[in-house]
Enzyme design. Structure first.
Site, short mmCIF file in Angstrom:
data_model
loop_
_atom_site.label_atom_id
_atom_site.label_comp_id
_atom_site.label_asym_id
_atom_site.label_seq_id
_atom_site.Cartn_x
_atom_site.Cartn_y
_atom_site.Cartn_z
N LYS A 1 0.84 -1.22 0.00
CA LYS A 1 0.00 0.00 0.00
C LYS A 1 0.87 1.26 0.00
CE LYS A 1 -2.02 -1.21 3.91
NZ LYS A 1 -1.28 -2.46 4.21
N ARG B 1 -9.66 0.77 9.19
CA ARG B 1 -9.31 -0.63 9.48
C ARG B 1 -10.38 -1.35 10.28
NH1 ARG B 1 -3.05 -1.59 9.89
NH2 ARG B 1 -2.37 0.39 9.07
N ARG C 1 11.80 -5.51 5.27
CA ARG C 1 11.69 -4.07 4.99
C ARG C 1 12.70 -3.27 5.81
NH1 ARG C 1 5.93 -1.47 5.44
NH2 ARG C 1 5.95 -2.61 7.40
N ARG D 1 11.62 -1.38 11.26
CA ARG D 1 10.52 -0.96 12.12
C ARG D 1 10.34 -1.96 13.27
NH1 ARG D 1 5.41 0.50 8.29
NH2 ARG D 1 4.35 -0.71 9.89
N ARG E 1 0.19 -8.86 13.77
CA ARG E 1 -0.42 -7.87 12.85
C ARG E 1 -1.29 -8.57 11.79
NH1 ARG E 1 4.58 -4.82 10.68
NH2 ARG E 1 3.08 -3.77 9.32
#
Ligand code: AP5
Length: 214
Positions: free
Chosen positions: A13, A88, A127, A160, A171
């Site tokens: 996204k 969400r 990431r 992160r 998550r």
């Protein structure tokens, strides 16, 4: 044209939003980025959000909705906006409907990025993000030229805190339970377009552009 990107953590996204901002000058509204900015600046909102985010849980709806309302009050959305990571939950979607009505904005498309779960885990744990400019890399699919250093601004890259294997699992579960059911909320409005999120970021972007131009 205002767009909502919908999809699980790691679906791309943020990556696709950045490409749309670059090509079309739209305003990117990412609730995750807004919370991280508040954490960096040690604001009361950031302090409240941090515990939830580090655990992979959702920040309470009222906090999130107030933050988004504030963005709509202040931001220049004349070239359209992209919602990324919001809404969400059903209360957030209902709150967004009220906000859009109040501001006379409309959602043109809800783009659902489809990516299988096993791929998502690899994307998230690999990431790396620039501490200075926020540019996003991946240790395999988009490695920086110099290890640990941002190609854009030479800032330091970090992982992160919610991209560790343990938190990623939470998550993905929280997404399945709370957010995946929202797809039908937008399907009932006739807004959902499914886009295959596999392939390179450029290939996925090509599919999105084709859709937006159709
Ligand atoms: P947020 O920051 O929004 O995280 P997320 O939704 O979990 O999504 P991600 O940013 O992890 O993934 P993405 O889909 O943007 O993928 P990306 O493009 O970076 O939210 C974080 C937390 O904030 C939440 O857990 C919650 O606590 C809180 N929060 C946020 N919004 C909230 C809300 N509305 N309500 C309550 N709480 C909220 O890509 C991932 C990686 O894959 C990158 O390394 C990238 O380079 C790579 N990649 C991307 N596309 C490709 C491709 N096509 N091929 C190969 N690699 C790719």
């Amino acid at each position: 044209m205002n767009i909502l990107f919908f999809g699980p953590p790691g679906a791309g996204k943020g990556t696709q939003s950045s490409l749309l901002v670059e090509k079309r000058g739209m305003k990117h509204i990412s609730t995750g980025d807004l919370f991280r900015e508040n954490i960096k600046n040690e604001t009361p909102l950031g302090m409240e959000a941090k515990g939830y985010m580090d655990a992979g849980k959702y920040v309470p709806d009222s906090v999130t909705l107030n933050m988004v309302e504030d963005v709509f009050e202040k931001a220049d959305v004349s070239k359209g906006f992209i919602l990324d990571g919001f809404p969400r939950t059903t209360p957030q979607a209902e709150g967004l409907d009220e906000l859009l009505e109040k501001k006379s904005f409309e959602l043109g498309r809800v783009i659902f990025l489809e990516v299988p779960k096993d791929i998502l885990v690899g994307r998230l744990t690999g990431r790396r993000v620039c501490k200075s400019c926020g540019a996003v890399f991946h240790i395999e699919s988009k490695p920086p030229q110099k290890d640990g250093v941002c190609d854009e601004c030479e800032g330091e890259l970090y992982q992160r805190s919610d991209d560790s294997v343990d938190v990623v699992g939470t998550r993905l579960d929280v997404y399945e339970e709370n957010t995946a059911p929202l797809k039908s909320y937008y399907e009932k409005k006739g807004l959902v377009e499914n886009v295959d999120g596999l392939g390179s970021a450029g290939e996925v972007y090509g599919r999105i552009e084709a859709l937006l131009n159709s």
